[in-house]
Design a protein around this motif. Structure first.
Motif, PDB file in Angstrom:
ATOM      1  N   ALA A   8       0.852  -1.190   0.000  1.00 58.88           N
ATOM      2  CA  ALA A   8       0.000   0.000   0.000  1.00 58.88           C
ATOM      3  C   ALA A   8       0.887   1.238   0.000  1.00 58.88           C
ATOM      4  N   PHE A   9       0.338   2.331  -0.502  1.00 56.57           N
ATOM      5  CA  PHE A   9       1.009   3.623  -0.427  1.00 56.57           C
ATOM      6  C   PHE A   9       0.442   4.411   0.749  1.00 56.57           C
ATOM      7  N   VAL A  10       1.248   5.292   1.287  1.00 53.55           N
ATOM      8  CA  VAL A  10       0.815   6.155   2.375  1.00 53.55           C
ATOM      9  C   VAL A  10      -0.475   6.868   1.983  1.00 53.55           C
ATOM     10  N   GLY A  11      -1.450   6.888   2.888  1.00 57.58           N
ATOM     11  CA  GLY A  11      -2.704   7.582   2.643  1.00 57.58           C
ATOM     12  C   GLY A  11      -3.784   6.717   2.032  1.00 57.58           C
ATOM     13  N   GLU A  12      -3.398   5.559   1.517  1.00 52.38           N
ATOM     14  CA  GLU A  12      -4.382   4.678   0.894  1.00 52.38           C
ATOM     15  C   GLU A  12      -5.147   3.878   1.949  1.00 52.38           C
ATOM     16  N   THR A  13      -6.167   3.177   1.470  1.00 47.77           N
ATOM     17  CA  THR A  13      -6.855   2.187   2.296  1.00 47.77           C
ATOM     18  C   THR A  13      -6.423   0.812   1.812  1.00 47.77           C
ATOM     19  N   VAL A  14      -6.105  -0.072   2.746  1.00 49.66           N
ATOM     20  CA  VAL A  14      -5.650  -1.405   2.366  1.00 49.66           C
ATOM     21  C   VAL A  14      -6.491  -2.436   3.112  1.00 49.66           C
ATOM     22  N   VAL A  15      -6.712  -3.568   2.476  1.00 53.83           N
ATOM     23  CA  VAL A  15      -7.404  -4.674   3.130  1.00 53.83           C
ATOM     24  C   VAL A  15      -6.416  -5.815   3.305  1.00 53.83           C
ATOM     25  N   LEU A  16      -6.196  -6.207   4.556  1.00 54.61           N
ATOM     26  CA  LEU A  16      -5.331  -7.351   4.843  1.00 54.61           C
ATOM     27  C   LEU A  16      -6.218  -8.595   4.857  1.00 54.61           C
ATOM     28  N   PRO A  17      -5.962  -9.528   3.922  1.00 53.91           N
ATOM     29  CA  PRO A  17      -6.877 -10.656   3.770  1.00 53.91           C
ATOM     30  C   PRO A  17      -6.660 -11.726   4.836  1.00 53.91           C
ATOM     31  N   CYS A  18      -7.760 -12.216   5.358  1.00 54.06           N
ATOM     32  CA  CYS A  18      -7.703 -13.345   6.286  1.00 54.06           C
ATOM     33  C   CYS A  18      -9.035 -14.050   6.185  1.00 54.06           C
ATOM     34  N   THR A  19      -9.012 -15.334   5.887  1.00 58.09           N
ATOM     35  CA  THR A  19     -10.265 -16.076   5.763  1.00 58.09           C
ATOM     36  C   THR A  19     -10.141 -17.406   6.480  1.00 58.09           C
ATOM     37  N   THR A  20     -11.252 -17.892   6.936  1.00 60.10           N
ATOM     38  CA  THR A  20     -11.334 -19.239   7.464  1.00 60.10           C
ATOM     39  C   THR A  20     -12.484 -19.899   6.740  1.00 60.10           C
ATOM     40  N   SER A  21     -12.400 -21.207   6.531  1.00 60.55           N
ATOM     41  CA  SER A  21     -13.457 -21.880   5.782  1.00 60.55           C
ATOM     42  C   SER A  21     -14.357 -22.610   6.766  1.00 60.55           C
ATOM     43  N   PRO A  22     -15.414 -21.962   7.176  1.00 64.37           N
ATOM     44  CA  PRO A  22     -16.271 -22.605   8.164  1.00 64.37           C
ATOM     45  C   PRO A  22     -17.191 -23.630   7.513  1.00 64.37           C
ATOM     46  N   PRO A  23     -17.450 -24.744   8.203  1.00 63.04           N
ATOM     47  CA  PRO A  23     -18.560 -25.588   7.760  1.00 63.04           C
ATOM     48  C   PRO A  23     -19.822 -24.881   8.230  1.00 63.04           C
ATOM     49  N   GLY A  24     -20.607 -24.359   7.312  1.00 61.17           N
ATOM     50  CA  GLY A  24     -21.753 -23.546   7.703  1.00 61.17           C
ATOM     51  C   GLY A  24     -21.267 -22.173   8.140  1.00 61.17           C
ATOM     52  N   GLU A  25     -22.045 -21.489   8.927  1.00 59.27           N
ATOM     53  CA  GLU A  25     -21.702 -20.116   9.297  1.00 59.27           C
ATOM     54  C   GLU A  25     -20.959 -20.086  10.626  1.00 59.27           C
ATOM     55  N   LEU A  26     -20.073 -19.111  10.756  1.00 61.01           N
ATOM     56  CA  LEU A  26     -19.405 -18.893  12.031  1.00 61.01           C
ATOM     57  C   LEU A  26     -20.405 -18.296  13.019  1.00 61.01           C
ATOM     58  N   THR A  27     -20.310 -18.710  14.255  1.00 61.32           N
ATOM     59  CA  THR A  27     -21.138 -18.102  15.299  1.00 61.32           C
ATOM     60  C   THR A  27     -20.346 -16.964  15.903  1.00 61.32           C
ATOM     61  N   LEU A  28     -20.641 -15.741  15.450  1.00 56.02           N
ATOM     62  CA  LEU A  28     -19.813 -14.597  15.857  1.00 56.02           C
ATOM     63  C   LEU A  28     -19.947 -14.297  17.338  1.00 56.02           C
ATOM     64  N   SER A  29     -21.092 -14.659  17.924  1.00 58.08           N
ATOM     65  CA  SER A  29     -21.271 -14.391  19.352  1.00 58.08           C
ATOM     66  C   SER A  29     -20.353 -15.286  20.184  1.00 58.08           C
ATOM     67  N   LYS A  30     -19.801 -16.325  19.541  1.00 55.27           N
ATOM     68  CA  LYS A  30     -18.906 -17.239  20.261  1.00 55.27           C
ATOM     69  C   LYS A  30     -17.533 -17.239  19.603  1.00 55.27           C
ATOM     70  N   SER A  31     -17.162 -16.098  19.058  1.00 54.20           N
ATOM     71  CA  SER A  31     -15.884 -16.008  18.356  1.00 54.20           C
ATOM     72  C   SER A  31     -15.058 -14.861  18.896  1.00 54.20           C
TER      73      SER A  31
END
Length: 115
Positions: free
Chosen positions: A9-32
């Motif tokens: 990234a360059f200074v001043g830009e917006t960057v997205v740092l990628p991170c994924t997990t492959s859940p079986p079904g949906e992640l339960t965010l209330s327990k994450s």
């Protein structure tokens, strides 16, 4: 630890740092928990279904966000706005399920260049 991804990234830009997990079904965010860290420095913390930024490093205040609507599908990426030279670092994305104690960790290197 082994490096999973390198981002640029360059200074001043917006960057997205990628991170994924492959859940079986949906992640339960209330327990994450999701930590984004540089070493022991807390860049962003999410628990019980919401951001928890009390201990966030001051340098990142107001500049980080997740993708809440996509998180349950495994998108744990971190968006950093107004990138600064000091953001150049190795970031850890640590995802932990409260009940199963399963932990997933990945490392993302961010290279920041001046304009």
């Amino acid at each position: 630890g082994q490096l999973d991804t390198t981002c640029h990234a360059f200074v001043g830009e917006t960057v997205v740092l990628p991170c994924t997990t492959s859940p079986p079904g949906e992640l339960t965010l209330s327990k994450s928990m999701l930590y984004w860290q540089i070493g022991q420095k807390l860049v962003h913390f999410f628990q019980n279904g919401q951001d928890s930024l009390d201990d966030q490093d001051k340098n990142f205040e107001g500049r980080t966000s997740l993708f809440p609507d996509q998180m349950k599908h495994g998108n744990l990426s971190l968006k950093i706005s107004s990138v600064q030279l000091e953001d150049d670092a190795e970031y850890s994305c640590i995802y932990r399920q409260t009940e199963s104690h399963q932990t997933k960790k990945s490392t993302i290197k961010l290279n920041v260049s001046g304009k």
